[in-house]
Structure formats: structure tokens, C-alpha cells
Design a protein around this motif. Structure first.
Motif, PDB file in Angstrom:
ATOM      1  N   GLU A  98       0.840  -1.194   0.000  1.00 44.37           N
ATOM      2  CA  GLU A  98       0.000   0.000   0.000  1.00 44.37           C
ATOM      3  C   GLU A  98       0.885   1.257   0.000  1.00 44.37           C
ATOM      4  O   GLU A  98       2.097   1.167   0.195  1.00 44.37           O
ATOM      5  CB  GLU A  98      -0.890  -0.019   1.242  1.00 44.37           C
ATOM      6  CG  GLU A  98      -0.044   0.000   2.502  1.00 44.37           C
ATOM      7  CD  GLU A  98      -0.826  -0.305   3.780  1.00 44.37           C
ATOM      8  OE1 GLU A  98      -1.761   0.436   4.088  1.00 44.37           O
ATOM      9  OE2 GLU A  98      -0.461  -1.265   4.459  1.00 44.37           O
ATOM     10  N   PHE A  99       0.270   2.416  -0.165  1.00 42.95           N
ATOM     11  CA  PHE A  99       1.018   3.674  -0.166  1.00 42.95           C
ATOM     12  C   PHE A  99       1.740   3.868   1.159  1.00 42.95           C
ATOM     13  O   PHE A  99       1.182   3.598   2.212  1.00 42.95           O
ATOM     14  CB  PHE A  99       0.085   4.855  -0.441  1.00 42.95           C
ATOM     15  CG  PHE A  99      -0.345   4.915  -1.863  1.00 42.95           C
ATOM     16  CD1 PHE A  99       0.554   5.269  -2.855  1.00 42.95           C
ATOM     17  CD2 PHE A  99      -1.641   4.580  -2.238  1.00 42.95           C
ATOM     18  CE1 PHE A  99       0.173   5.297  -4.182  1.00 42.95           C
ATOM     19  CE2 PHE A  99      -2.036   4.601  -3.568  1.00 42.95           C
ATOM     20  CZ  PHE A  99      -1.121   4.968  -4.537  1.00 42.95           C
ATOM     21  N   GLY A 100       2.971   4.312   1.073  1.00 42.16           N
ATOM     22  CA  GLY A 100       3.739   4.586   2.281  1.00 42.16           C
ATOM     23  C   GLY A 100       4.359   3.360   2.920  1.00 42.16           C
ATOM     24  O   GLY A 100       4.930   3.442   4.002  1.00 42.16           O
ATOM     25  N   ALA A 101       4.278   2.224   2.244  1.00 46.90           N
ATOM     26  CA  ALA A 101       4.799   0.983   2.833  1.00 46.90           C
ATOM     27  C   ALA A 101       6.325   0.923   2.790  1.00 46.90           C
ATOM     28  O   ALA A 101       6.938   0.141   3.516  1.00 46.90           O
ATOM     29  CB  ALA A 101       4.203  -0.224   2.119  1.00 46.90           C
ATOM     30  N   GLY A 102       6.942   1.749   1.939  1.00 52.13           N
ATOM     31  CA  GLY A 102       8.403   1.777   1.888  1.00 52.13           C
ATOM     32  C   GLY A 102       9.013   1.247   0.604  1.00 52.13           C
ATOM     33  O   GLY A 102      10.236   1.110   0.496  1.00 52.13           O
ATOM     34  N   LYS A 103       8.182   0.992  -0.390  1.00 52.54           N
ATOM     35  CA  LYS A 103       8.674   0.439  -1.659  1.00 52.54           C
ATOM     36  C   LYS A 103       9.653   1.408  -2.336  1.00 52.54           C
ATOM     37  O   LYS A 103      10.753   1.021  -2.733  1.00 52.54           O
ATOM     38  CB  LYS A 103       7.497   0.165  -2.616  1.00 52.54           C
ATOM     39  CG  LYS A 103       6.412  -0.717  -2.033  1.00 52.54           C
ATOM     40  CD  LYS A 103       5.285  -0.975  -3.026  1.00 52.54           C
ATOM     41  CE  LYS A 103       4.484   0.261  -3.439  1.00 52.54           C
ATOM     42  NZ  LYS A 103       3.683   0.856  -2.348  1.00 52.54           N
ATOM     43  N   THR A 104       9.225   2.656  -2.467  1.00 51.98           N
ATOM     44  CA  THR A 104      10.068   3.649  -3.144  1.00 51.98           C
ATOM     45  C   THR A 104      11.345   3.933  -2.352  1.00 51.98           C
ATOM     46  O   THR A 104      12.418   4.121  -2.930  1.00 51.98           O
ATOM     47  CB  THR A 104       9.258   4.943  -3.372  1.00 51.98           C
ATOM     48  OG1 THR A 104       8.163   4.631  -4.245  1.00 51.98           O
ATOM     49  CG2 THR A 104      10.101   6.038  -3.995  1.00 51.98           C
ATOM     50  N   GLN A 105      11.228   3.923  -1.027  1.00 52.69           N
ATOM     51  CA  GLN A 105      12.412   4.149  -0.195  1.00 52.69           C
ATOM     52  C   GLN A 105      13.457   3.060  -0.452  1.00 52.69           C
ATOM     53  O   GLN A 105      14.646   3.350  -0.592  1.00 52.69           O
ATOM     54  CB  GLN A 105      12.021   4.155   1.290  1.00 52.69           C
ATOM     55  CG  GLN A 105      11.067   5.275   1.676  1.00 52.69           C
ATOM     56  CD  GLN A 105      11.656   6.644   1.410  1.00 52.69           C
ATOM     57  OE1 GLN A 105      12.775   6.929   1.832  1.00 52.69           O
ATOM     58  NE2 GLN A 105      10.927   7.478   0.692  1.00 52.69           N
ATOM     59  N   ARG A 162      17.027  12.441  -1.365  1.00 49.33           N
ATOM     60  CA  ARG A 162      16.952  11.236  -0.538  1.00 49.33           C
ATOM     61  C   ARG A 162      18.149  10.328  -0.829  1.00 49.33           C
ATOM     62  O   ARG A 162      18.707   9.711   0.083  1.00 49.33           O
ATOM     63  CB  ARG A 162      15.620  10.537  -0.852  1.00 49.33           C
ATOM     64  CG  ARG A 162      15.186   9.513   0.111  1.00 49.33           C
ATOM     65  CD  ARG A 162      14.887  10.067   1.486  1.00 49.33           C
ATOM     66  NE  ARG A 162      14.466   8.973   2.367  1.00 49.33           N
ATOM     67  CZ  ARG A 162      15.032   8.697   3.531  1.00 49.33           C
ATOM     68  NH1 ARG A 162      16.021   9.448   3.984  1.00 49.33           N
ATOM     69  NH2 ARG A 162      14.612   7.690   4.252  1.00 49.33           N
ATOM     70  N   ARG A 210       7.929  -1.424   9.600  1.00 54.22           N
ATOM     71  CA  ARG A 210       7.387  -2.034   8.392  1.00 54.22           C
ATOM     72  C   ARG A 210       7.687  -3.520   8.430  1.00 54.22           C
ATOM     73  O   ARG A 210       8.716  -3.944   8.979  1.00 54.22           O
ATOM     74  CB  ARG A 210       8.067  -1.436   7.140  1.00 54.22           C
ATOM     75  CG  ARG A 210       7.974   0.077   7.002  1.00 54.22           C
ATOM     76  CD  ARG A 210       6.558   0.492   6.698  1.00 54.22           C
ATOM     77  NE  ARG A 210       6.436   1.841   6.183  1.00 54.22           N
ATOM     78  CZ  ARG A 210       6.499   2.952   6.904  1.00 54.22           C
ATOM     79  NH1 ARG A 210       6.726   2.888   8.205  1.00 54.22           N
ATOM     80  NH2 ARG A 210       6.332   4.130   6.331  1.00 54.22           N
ATOM     81  N   ILE A 229      12.188   2.890   8.518  1.00 60.83           N
ATOM     82  CA  ILE A 229      12.621   3.920   7.571  1.00 60.83           C
ATOM     83  C   ILE A 229      13.018   5.143   8.382  1.00 60.83           C
ATOM     84  O   ILE A 229      12.272   5.581   9.260  1.00 60.83           O
ATOM     85  CB  ILE A 229      11.496   4.299   6.582  1.00 60.83           C
ATOM     86  CG1 ILE A 229      10.971   3.051   5.853  1.00 60.83           C
ATOM     87  CG2 ILE A 229      12.008   5.320   5.569  1.00 60.83           C
ATOM     88  CD1 ILE A 229       9.729   3.303   5.019  1.00 60.83           C
ATOM     89  N   SER A 230      14.229   5.644   8.127  1.00 64.45           N
ATOM     90  CA  SER A 230      14.703   6.807   8.876  1.00 64.45           C
ATOM     91  C   SER A 230      15.420   7.756   7.932  1.00 64.45           C
ATOM     92  O   SER A 230      15.510   7.503   6.729  1.00 64.45           O
ATOM     93  CB  SER A 230      15.664   6.356   9.985  1.00 64.45           C
ATOM     94  OG  SER A 230      16.914   6.030   9.411  1.00 64.45           O
ATOM     95  N   GLU A 231      15.930   8.826   8.500  1.00 64.83           N
ATOM     96  CA  GLU A 231      16.780   9.774   7.782  1.00 64.83           C
ATOM     97  C   GLU A 231      17.871   9.044   6.963  1.00 64.83           C
ATOM     98  O   GLU A 231      18.203   9.443   5.855  1.00 64.83           O
ATOM     99  CB  GLU A 231      17.442  10.668   8.840  1.00 64.83           C
ATOM    100  CG  GLU A 231      18.141  11.895   8.316  1.00 64.83           C
ATOM    101  CD  GLU A 231      17.177  12.975   7.859  1.00 64.83           C
ATOM    102  OE1 GLU A 231      16.021  13.011   8.348  1.00 64.83           O
ATOM    103  OE2 GLU A 231      17.581  13.776   6.997  1.00 64.83           O
TER     104      GLU A 231
HETATM  105  P1  ADP Z   1       5.581   3.565  -1.126  1.00 67.03           P
HETATM  106  O1  ADP Z   1       5.508   2.156  -0.664  1.00 67.03           O
HETATM  107  O2  ADP Z   1       4.215   4.156  -1.336  1.00 67.03           O
HETATM  108  O3  ADP Z   1       6.494   3.755  -2.280  1.00 67.03           O
HETATM  109  P2  ADP Z   1       7.545   5.114   0.262  1.00 67.03           P
HETATM  110  O4  ADP Z   1       8.661   4.197   0.007  1.00 67.03           O
HETATM  111  O5  ADP Z   1       7.500   6.373  -0.505  1.00 67.03           O
HETATM  112  O6  ADP Z   1       6.152   4.366   0.127  1.00 67.03           O
HETATM  113  O7  ADP Z   1       7.564   5.423   1.813  1.00 67.03           O
HETATM  114  C1  ADP Z   1       7.105   6.633   2.290  1.00 67.03           C
HETATM  115  C2  ADP Z   1       7.356   6.669   3.783  1.00 67.03           C
HETATM  116  O8  ADP Z   1       8.763   6.685   4.023  1.00 67.03           O
HETATM  117  C3  ADP Z   1       6.838   7.911   4.407  1.00 67.03           C
HETATM  118  O9  ADP Z   1       5.509   7.710   4.814  1.00 67.03           O
HETATM  119  C4  ADP Z   1       7.751   8.067   5.591  1.00 67.03           C
HETATM  120  O10 ADP Z   1       7.224   7.322   6.653  1.00 67.03           O
HETATM  121  C5  ADP Z   1       9.040   7.400   5.185  1.00 67.03           C
HETATM  122  N1  ADP Z   1      10.112   8.378   4.915  1.00 67.03           N
HETATM  123  C6  ADP Z   1      10.387   8.989   3.747  1.00 67.03           C
HETATM  124  N2  ADP Z   1      11.428   9.841   3.876  1.00 67.03           N
HETATM  125  C7  ADP Z   1      11.841   9.744   5.149  1.00 67.03           C
HETATM  126  C8  ADP Z   1      12.866  10.379   5.924  1.00 67.03           C
HETATM  127  N3  ADP Z   1      13.694  11.273   5.392  1.00 67.03           N
HETATM  128  N4  ADP Z   1      12.984  10.024   7.213  1.00 67.03           N
HETATM  129  C9  ADP Z   1      12.152   9.116   7.762  1.00 67.03           C
HETATM  130  N5  ADP Z   1      11.162   8.506   7.103  1.00 67.03           N
HETATM  131  C10 ADP Z   1      10.992   8.812   5.811  1.00 67.03           C
END
Ligand code: ADP
Ligand code: MG
Length: 312
Positions: free
Chosen positions: A107-114, A149, A286, A305-307
Motif C-alpha cells: 500500500e502507499f507509504g509501505a516503503g517500496k520507493t524508499q 533522498r 514495516r 525507515i529513517s533519515e
Molecule cells: P511507497 O511504498 O508508497 O512507495 P515510500 O517508500 O514512498 O512508500 O515510503 C514513504 C514513507 O517513508 C513515508 O511515509 C515516511 O514514513 C518514510 N520516509 C520517507 N522519507 C523519510 C525520511 N527522510 N525520514 C524518515 N522517514 C521517511
């Protein structure tokens, strides 16, 4: 050096030009071409088959069948890209597998893009730090790639942010045709630029919005299938890892268990070797779960997920 198209039996200068114009640059490209698509260019299915066979003979050197023992030995040399997260590397038994397609679902915000951002850094690290000393190619369909990022993650990994940014080849895909064109074009960059990781984030976005509803389902799935096979070819021809992301959708037909399912139906389910489902848990944690794999049990790992990027 590389065998040229003109070196193939039955391919002259004019045919070679036609083939290149259609995106077939090497004998490898032809060896894995579909006879149907090639026939559209050459005007004859027989001729297409003959050229594909000639290309396959050159590429495989008659070694299509091997013993399982030989395959076992070969697979000992399979490379992995560390995710940079101990728990995820353990879950995946080494990291993201090179030569295969891996799908991150969630789902959105799950951390895939990160994690995609992090992998585009990790692939660059030397082998002893879990990378391949290679570059990444990043296809962004949702406009969520952030070089800022990447800089943060690079710093956290002790890498030079400027260099790391230069080693990520980026393209924004504006629609599904453009997305497929970019993957075709990628062939030109891969060997020259030592690209060992291709990311498509997300794979499905444009396909879902351009082909809404049941009446478009068949054509959408057909096209999606072609796109996935494009990626398969790149992964095996150039020995690189492909990572894509996928969205989840409500499953109206499920009354018990998980009310969500990965988008893209069977085409996606069969298209990827490793499927990993991310979900949000308590306190910003997550959870990653392997839902489909020829070699892993269905198991889970937690991450954060952190800085500093994606962490344990
Ligand atoms: P998706 O699965 O939709 O691709 P993302 O990978 O974009 O989701 O994850 C987004 C989440 O990553 C945000 O909701 C936030 O919790 C976390 N996030 C993004 N940037 C940072 C950051 N600099 N520090 C901490 N958490 C972050
Ligand atoms: Mg995303």
C-alpha cells in the motif's frame, strides 16, 4: 568483439538497418525475439524464425541443455545486491538476486520507493560492502524519485553523494508506451554504463490508469505481459537485477483473510520470480513478507525507515 547483425546468415545490410531501427541491436536481442513481432518487421514468419534460430545457435553454442549439477554449480556464482538491511538480506538469503525479477508489493507509504532509492545506492558499493560496483537505471512512473533522498542514503553508507548521483541513470515515464520505449532504449546504455540494476517504480501505475475497467482488461494484460517479458530479457541477457514495485487493490471477492491483493492479476503473479509484500506496522515499523518464491519459505522480517534510509 561483439558479433554484428550482418554476420548472421540471411541478414544483409538493409535488413540489419531495419532491425536496428526496430530496436534489435545485437544477436542476443534477436535470439530472444518473438517470431511474431519480428515477422512484422521482415514481412515473413518463416524468415523471422530462420533468423531467430541462427541467432540462438550463436548465443547458446549448443549448450541449451545442461545437467542439474551444472546448473547448481552455475548458481553458486549468482550475485546479490544487499538491501543494506540485515533483516531483509537474511529474509532474501543474500539480497536482491541478479538475473531475476523481484517485485515489491504494498500500500502507499509501505516503503517500496524508499527501498528502491536505497538499492540504487547499494548496487554501487564494492562487493565487500554488498554491492556490485555498478550503476543503476531508474524508471520513475509516479514522479516520486528524490535525488535529495539518495544523497542522505549515500552519506549514511559512507559513499560520496556526488558520485552516487552520477551513477544513477534516471528517466521519468509519462505513459505506458513511453515506459516500454524507455526499457527498449535502455539496451543502448546497459553495457556501456555497467548497469546491473533496473528499477521500475511503479510498473503498473500507467497501465492501470490508461486501461480502466473490465472492457480494457484483455488489452491491458497483453501489453503488461509484453512489458514484463522486455524486463526478463534484459535481466538474463545482461545479467542484471530488475526490481519493480506494484500497488495493492481491494479484492471484493475475498471474505476471509487479506482484503487486499497485488494489482495486475495473473500476469504479474507469474511474471516475477520473487514477490515481497510490504505493510505498515506499529510505531512506524514495516514488515516485509515473501509471498512467492521458488526457493524461500513464506516468512517475514521487520525493518524501519529513517533519515538514513531503510534500516533494521
Ligand atoms: P511507497 O511504498 O508508497 O512507495 P515510500 O517508500 O514512498 O512508500 O515510503 C514513504 C514513507 O517513508 C513515508 O511515509 C515516511 O514514513 C518514510 N520516509 C520517507 N522519507 C523519510 C525520511 N527522510 N525520514 C524518515 N522517514 C521517511
Ligand atoms: Mg512509491
Amino acid at each position: 568483439g561483439e558479433i554484428r547483425l550482418e554476420d548472421l546468415e540471411g541478414v544483409g545490410r538493409i535488413t540489419a538497418q531495419k532491425l536496428r531501427a526496430a530496436g534489435y541491436y545485437s544477436v542476443k536481442d534477436l535470439a530472444f525475439a518473438s517470431a511474431h513481432e519480428l515477422a512484422l518487421i521482415l514481412g515473413s514468419e518463416d524468415r523471422a524464425m530462420a533468423i531467430i534460430r541462427a541467432a540462438q545457435r550463436l548465443v547458446s553454442r549448443g549448450e541449451e541443455f545442461i545437467t542439474a549439477k551444472e546448473l547448481f554449480e552455475k548458481r553458486k556464482n549468482v550475485e546479490y545486491i544487499s538491501t543494506g538491511v540485515k533483516a531483509l538480506d537474511d529474509l532474501l538469503e543474500g539480497g536482491i538476486e541478479v538475473g531475476s525479477l523481484t517485485e515489491f508489493i504494498g500500500e502507499f507509504g509501505a516503503g517500496k520507493t524508499q527501498l528502491c532509492h536505497q538499492l540504487s545506492v547499494m548496487v554501487q558499493l564494492p562487493k565487500e560492502k554488498g554491492g556490485l560496483g555498478a550503476r543503476a537505471l531508474y524508471i520513475d512512473t509516479e514522479g516520486t524519485f528524490r535525488p535529495e533522498r539518495v544523497v542522505q542514503i549515500a552519506r549514511a553508507k559512507g559513499a560520496d553523494p556526488e558520485k552516487v548521483l552520477e551513477n544513477i541513470i534516471y528517466a521519468r515515464a509519462y505513459n505506458s508506451d513511453h515506459q516500454m520505449l524507455l526499457v527498449d532504449e535502455a539496451k543502448k546504455y546497459i553495457e556501456k554504463n555497467n548497469i546491473r540494476l533496473i528499477i521500475v517504480d511503479s510498473l503498473i501505475n500507467h497501465f492501470r490508469s490508461e486501461y480502466p475497467g473490465r472492457e480494457n482488461l484483455a488489452s491491458r494484460q497483453q501489453k503488461l505481459n509484453r512489458h514484463i517479458s522486455q524486463l526478463h530479457k534484459l535481466a538474463s541477457l545482461y545479467n542484471l537485477a530488475v526490481v519493480v514495485t506494484n500497488q495493492v487493490m481491494a479484492a471484493p471477492d475475498i471474505f476471509f483473510g487479506n482484503p487486499l491483493k497485488p494489482a495486475g492479476g495473473n500476469i504479474m503473479a507469474h511474471g516475477f520470480t520473487y514477490r515481497i509484500w510490504f505493510r505498515k506496522a506499529k510505531e512506524g515499523k514495516r514488515i516485509a513478507r515473501i509471498i512467492d518464491s521458488p526457493k524461500h519459505a513464506e516468512k517475514e522480517a521487520a525493518f524501519a525507515i529513517s533519515e538514513d534510509g531503510v534500516t533494521d
